[in-house]
Design a protein around this motif. Structure first.
Motif, PDB file in Angstrom:
ATOM      1  N   TRP A  13      41.197  33.095  38.879  1.00 52.01           N
ATOM      2  CA  TRP A  13      42.509  32.924  38.855  1.00 52.01           C
ATOM      3  C   TRP A  13      42.801  32.293  37.699  1.00 52.01           C
ATOM      4  O   TRP A  13      44.244  32.441  37.053  1.00 52.01           O
ATOM      5  N   LEU A  14      42.087  31.307  37.208  1.00 50.35           N
ATOM      6  CA  LEU A  14      42.574  30.635  35.708  1.00 50.35           C
ATOM      7  C   LEU A  14      42.618  31.502  34.615  1.00 50.35           C
ATOM      8  O   LEU A  14      43.491  31.449  33.866  1.00 50.35           O
ATOM      9  N   LEU A  15      41.476  32.497  34.377  1.00 48.38           N
ATOM     10  CA  LEU A  15      41.620  33.570  33.585  1.00 48.38           C
ATOM     11  C   LEU A  15      42.799  34.512  33.890  1.00 48.38           C
ATOM     12  O   LEU A  15      43.403  34.890  32.456  1.00 48.38           O
ATOM     13  N   ILE A  16      43.235  34.935  34.696  1.00 47.54           N
ATOM     14  CA  ILE A  16      44.386  35.493  35.051  1.00 47.54           C
ATOM     15  C   ILE A  16      45.528  34.995  34.592  1.00 47.54           C
ATOM     16  O   ILE A  16      46.644  35.639  34.101  1.00 47.54           O
ATOM     17  N   VAL A  17      45.626  33.552  34.874  1.00 47.78           N
ATOM     18  CA  VAL A  17      46.805  32.778  34.507  1.00 47.78           C
ATOM     19  C   VAL A  17      46.909  32.586  33.000  1.00 47.78           C
ATOM     20  O   VAL A  17      47.956  32.679  32.349  1.00 47.78           O
ATOM     21  N   LEU A  18      45.938  32.514  32.390  1.00 49.81           N
ATOM     22  CA  LEU A  18      45.877  32.343  30.986  1.00 49.81           C
ATOM     23  C   LEU A  18      46.387  33.846  30.470  1.00 49.81           C
ATOM     24  O   LEU A  18      46.942  33.851  29.291  1.00 49.81           O
ATOM     25  N   SER A  19      45.884  34.892  30.994  1.00 48.47           N
ATOM     26  CA  SER A  19      46.216  36.442  30.483  1.00 48.47           C
ATOM     27  C   SER A  19      47.644  36.335  30.880  1.00 48.47           C
ATOM     28  O   SER A  19      48.364  37.055  29.820  1.00 48.47           O
ATOM     29  N   ALA A  20      48.184  36.138  31.996  1.00 46.32           N
ATOM     30  CA  ALA A  20      49.478  36.172  32.204  1.00 46.32           C
ATOM     31  C   ALA A  20      50.445  35.473  31.229  1.00 46.32           C
ATOM     32  O   ALA A  20      51.355  35.978  30.763  1.00 46.32           O
ATOM     33  N   GLY A  21      49.903  34.133  30.680  1.00 41.69           N
ATOM     34  CA  GLY A  21      50.607  33.213  29.696  1.00 41.69           C
ATOM     35  C   GLY A  21      50.540  34.052  28.326  1.00 41.69           C
ATOM     36  O   GLY A  21      51.604  34.067  27.659  1.00 41.69           O
ATOM     37  N   ALA A  22      49.228  34.598  28.016  1.00 37.61           N
ATOM     38  CA  ALA A  22      49.379  35.465  26.571  1.00 37.61           C
ATOM     39  C   ALA A  22      50.489  36.486  26.663  1.00 37.61           C
ATOM     40  O   ALA A  22      51.017  36.886  25.745  1.00 37.61           O
ATOM     41  N   THR A  23      50.134  37.434  27.857  1.00 34.04           N
ATOM     42  CA  THR A  23      51.044  38.591  27.949  1.00 34.04           C
ATOM     43  C   THR A  23      52.489  38.283  27.890  1.00 34.04           C
ATOM     44  O   THR A  23      53.484  38.781  27.005  1.00 34.04           O
ATOM     45  N   ALA A 194      56.505  44.975  29.953  1.00 35.70           N
ATOM     46  CA  ALA A 194      56.906  44.393  31.019  1.00 35.70           C
ATOM     47  C   ALA A 194      56.031  44.800  32.192  1.00 35.70           C
ATOM     48  O   ALA A 194      55.966  43.915  33.094  1.00 35.70           O
ATOM     49  N   VAL A 195      55.631  45.945  32.555  1.00 36.79           N
ATOM     50  CA  VAL A 195      54.603  46.137  33.424  1.00 36.79           C
ATOM     51  C   VAL A 195      53.380  45.462  33.647  1.00 36.79           C
ATOM     52  O   VAL A 195      53.062  44.846  34.527  1.00 36.79           O
ATOM     53  N   LEU A 196      53.044  45.251  32.339  1.00 37.20           N
ATOM     54  CA  LEU A 196      51.460  44.597  32.292  1.00 37.20           C
ATOM     55  C   LEU A 196      51.902  42.882  32.715  1.00 37.20           C
ATOM     56  O   LEU A 196      51.233  42.386  33.439  1.00 37.20           O
ATOM     57  N   ALA A 197      53.037  42.244  32.018  1.00 37.98           N
ATOM     58  CA  ALA A 197      53.487  41.017  32.518  1.00 37.98           C
ATOM     59  C   ALA A 197      53.715  40.865  33.943  1.00 37.98           C
ATOM     60  O   ALA A 197      53.116  39.985  34.611  1.00 37.98           O
ATOM     61  N   VAL A 198      54.455  41.831  34.528  1.00 38.27           N
ATOM     62  CA  VAL A 198      54.441  41.718  36.058  1.00 38.27           C
ATOM     63  C   VAL A 198      53.246  41.782  36.953  1.00 38.27           C
ATOM     64  O   VAL A 198      52.760  41.029  37.608  1.00 38.27           O
ATOM     65  N   LEU A 201      50.998  38.701  36.241  1.00 36.68           N
ATOM     66  CA  LEU A 201      51.539  37.649  36.892  1.00 36.68           C
ATOM     67  C   LEU A 201      51.341  37.809  38.476  1.00 36.68           C
ATOM     68  O   LEU A 201      50.937  36.866  39.241  1.00 36.68           O
ATOM     69  N   GLY A 202      51.790  38.965  39.063  1.00 39.50           N
ATOM     70  CA  GLY A 202      51.557  39.215  40.334  1.00 39.50           C
ATOM     71  C   GLY A 202      50.085  39.103  40.715  1.00 39.50           C
ATOM     72  O   GLY A 202      49.916  38.606  41.900  1.00 39.50           O
ATOM     73  N   SER A 203      49.211  39.525  39.997  1.00 35.96           N
ATOM     74  CA  SER A 203      47.746  39.225  40.579  1.00 35.96           C
ATOM     75  C   SER A 203      47.327  37.956  40.456  1.00 35.96           C
ATOM     76  O   SER A 203      46.574  37.329  41.381  1.00 35.96           O
ATOM     77  N   ALA A 204      48.015  37.078  39.546  1.00 37.52           N
ATOM     78  CA  ALA A 204      47.687  35.589  39.654  1.00 37.52           C
ATOM     79  C   ALA A 204      48.242  34.923  40.807  1.00 37.52           C
ATOM     80  O   ALA A 204      47.715  34.202  41.533  1.00 37.52           O
ATOM     81  N   VAL A 205      49.563  35.306  41.236  1.00 41.50           N
ATOM     82  CA  VAL A 205      50.061  34.902  42.722  1.00 41.50           C
ATOM     83  C   VAL A 205      49.428  35.233  43.673  1.00 41.50           C
ATOM     84  O   VAL A 205      49.086  34.492  44.647  1.00 41.50           O
ATOM     85  N   TRP A 206      49.039  36.549  43.875  1.00 40.32           N
ATOM     86  CA  TRP A 206      48.214  36.980  44.957  1.00 40.32           C
ATOM     87  C   TRP A 206      46.869  36.399  45.113  1.00 40.32           C
ATOM     88  O   TRP A 206      46.566  36.189  46.128  1.00 40.32           O
ATOM     89  N   LEU A 207      46.137  36.198  43.874  1.00 42.33           N
ATOM     90  CA  LEU A 207      44.789  35.621  44.142  1.00 42.33           C
ATOM     91  C   LEU A 207      44.867  34.047  44.522  1.00 42.33           C
ATOM     92  O   LEU A 207      44.224  33.606  45.062  1.00 42.33           O
TER      93      LEU A 207
END
Length: 491
Positions: A13-23, A194-198, A201-207
């Protein structure tokens, strides 16, 4: 080193959050380069460049005397062009000059033009717009800006009055162009970001939601398992998650098998206990019967009347012993129905001490009675004083039997949470290690004259009254406790 599944999921989850932040950072960076943002920056640069022209013209006109000529000659135009060239030399992609409403362009410069040579001709296509913005600045006496948006570019113009001019209609102007976009490739790139960011971020929220949901359901399973007070596994409710529910079903099935195995083991243990009881009863009955038979045979064979009378007395004593044995067996197999009532603990303990005071004095043993403050609180405890009293009397009697002269026997009552605890401690030798594990079984005793039924009967009575009788470890003597609910409702 083992890592829990929860820790692994949190790491993911932390990796996904970091990826969402970078995106998101990349997306914002691209947004900052959109046409609207670029237009705002270009307007600021145009205004700054126009002020540069105005400042240099003010210096140029500081020594000017007389009115502006009706017709600007070529020499003055050249000098004004040089002024514009210097003012715009450090303004990339900005062109401009000086405008007079009566004559039009007096000077034009584009020093940063990237063509094959210097650009000196005024752009004809934009000439009407250049005149419009200069007219607006000359009329209002304030800077003016015009923005023209096309399909491929945005045209920006800015005009400002020239301070210190002898002609109020004299203005400076600047102009630049910015691309309206990068075409379809740029649009696809922005859509992709935009799709990548959504999705990230959606993956981070779901996880994150999944982690919370799993944690709550696992915590509920732990609470359900911890809530079971007996040896059997409690029945677990489904969680709603298929993976966990498979585990729940497996645990419930294991619990059922364990309960069935316990029932079978309990049945086998009861049969074994019955077998030991029968063997013990046979042993206890056979010895006095054999002794009575021997005494009777000797009495019949002798003519001594005194020996016959003595034999009859011995036989009566053995019959009394058998009667006590049968009475104890009946008490253990058919316990009396409990009658719960409010009990005055002071009178309850005092009655037991009074019943054993003479025996304690005869053995030179000090019988100590103590009621803790917690046990004296209101309302009083509720239990069957007669039956629980039998258990306590058995413990006190055993303690006095094993305590040497000069020793102490302590009888205490205290409150432990929602339970009443009555303890009996003595200064005797304690329970022998070889019988400690079987102490509450019938016919197990550490006293030569005992039947071994007292503690077995005491535990049976305690069980009927929802109480627990157990032997506690002690450095000196024996320490027994009977613990029962403060407001007892016998089963």
């Amino acid at each position: 080193m083992l890592t829990s599944l929860r820790s692994l999921l949190i790491g993911l989850w932390l990796l996904i959050v970091l990826s969402a932040g970078a995106t998101g950072f990349l997306f914002v960076s691209f947004y900052r380069e959109t046409t609207s943002v670029q237009a705002g920056r270009a307007q600021d640069r145009l205004a700054s460049a126009c002020r540069g022209i105005a400042d240099r013209y003010a210096f140029f006109a500081s020594g000017w005397r007389g009115p502006w000529p009706a017709r600007t000659d070529d020499e003055l135009r050249r000098r004004l062009t040089d002024l514009a060239q210097v003012a715009l030399a450090r303004a990339p992609q900005i062109e401009g000059g000086i405008w007079r409403e009566a004559e039009g362009s007096l000077a034009y410069a584009f020093p940063t033009y990237e063509g094959t040579g210097p650009k000196t001709d005024l752009p004809a296509a934009e000439l009407p717009t250049i005149g419009e913005v200069n007219a607006a600045a000359a009329t209002t006496g304030r800077p003016a800006t015009i923005e023209r948006r096309g399909r491929s570019q945005i045209l920006l113009l800015h005009a400002c009055p020239l301070a210190g001019s002898t002609d109020a209609a004299l203005t400076g102007w600047t102009m630049t162009r910015i691309a309206a976009g990068f075409g379809s490739a740029y649009d696809r790139l922005m859509i992709g970001f935009a799709v990548l960011a959504v999705t990230v971020l959606g993956s981070a929220v779901w996880l994150g939601w999944l982690l919370v949901a799993w944690s709550r359901r696992i915590a509920r399973l732990e609470a359900d398992l911890a809530a079971g007070h007996d040896a059997d596994l409690p029945r677990l409710s489904p969680t709603g998650l298929p993976e966990l529910d498979r585990l729940v079903h497996a645990l419930n099935a294991s619990g059922e098998r364990l309960s069935e195995a316990r029932r079978r083991a309990a049945g086998a243990e009861r049969l074994a206990a019955v077998g030991r009881l029968v063997a013990g009863v046979a042993h206890e009955v056979r010895n006095p019967v054999a002794a009575m038979r021997l005494k009777a045979e000797n009495a019949l064979a002798t003519a001594d009347e005194q020996r016959r009378i003595s034999a009859l007395g011995f036989i009566l004593d053995q019959i009394a012993r058998l009667d006590r044995l049968l009475r104890d067996l009946l008490t253990m197999s058919q316990p009396r129905e409990p009658r719960a009532e409010a009990v005055d603990l002071v009178r309850f303990l005092a009655g037991i001490v009074a019943a054993f005071s003479d025996r304690a004095d005869a053995g030179q043993v000090t019988l100590i009675e103590r009621l803790d403050a917690g046990a004296a609180s209101e309302p009083p405890p509720v239990f069957d004083a007669g039956e629980i009293g039998r258990v306590v009397e058995n413990l006190v009697g055993n303690a006095l039997r094993h305590t040497p002269a000069g020793g102490n026997v302590a009888l205490t009552a205290t409150r432990r949470g929602g339970n009443l605890v009555i303890a009996v401690r003595d200064d005797g030798p304690g329970v022998p290690a070889e019988i400690r594990e079987r102490l509450f079984e019938p016919f197990v005793t550490g006293h030569p004259d005992g039947t071994g039924l007292g503690l077995a009967i005491a535990r049976e009575i305690a069980g009927v009254h929802n109480a627990v009788l157990h032997l506690l470890p002690s450095e000196r003597g024996a320490h027994f406790e009977i613990e029962l609910p403060w407001h007892n409702r016998p089963s």
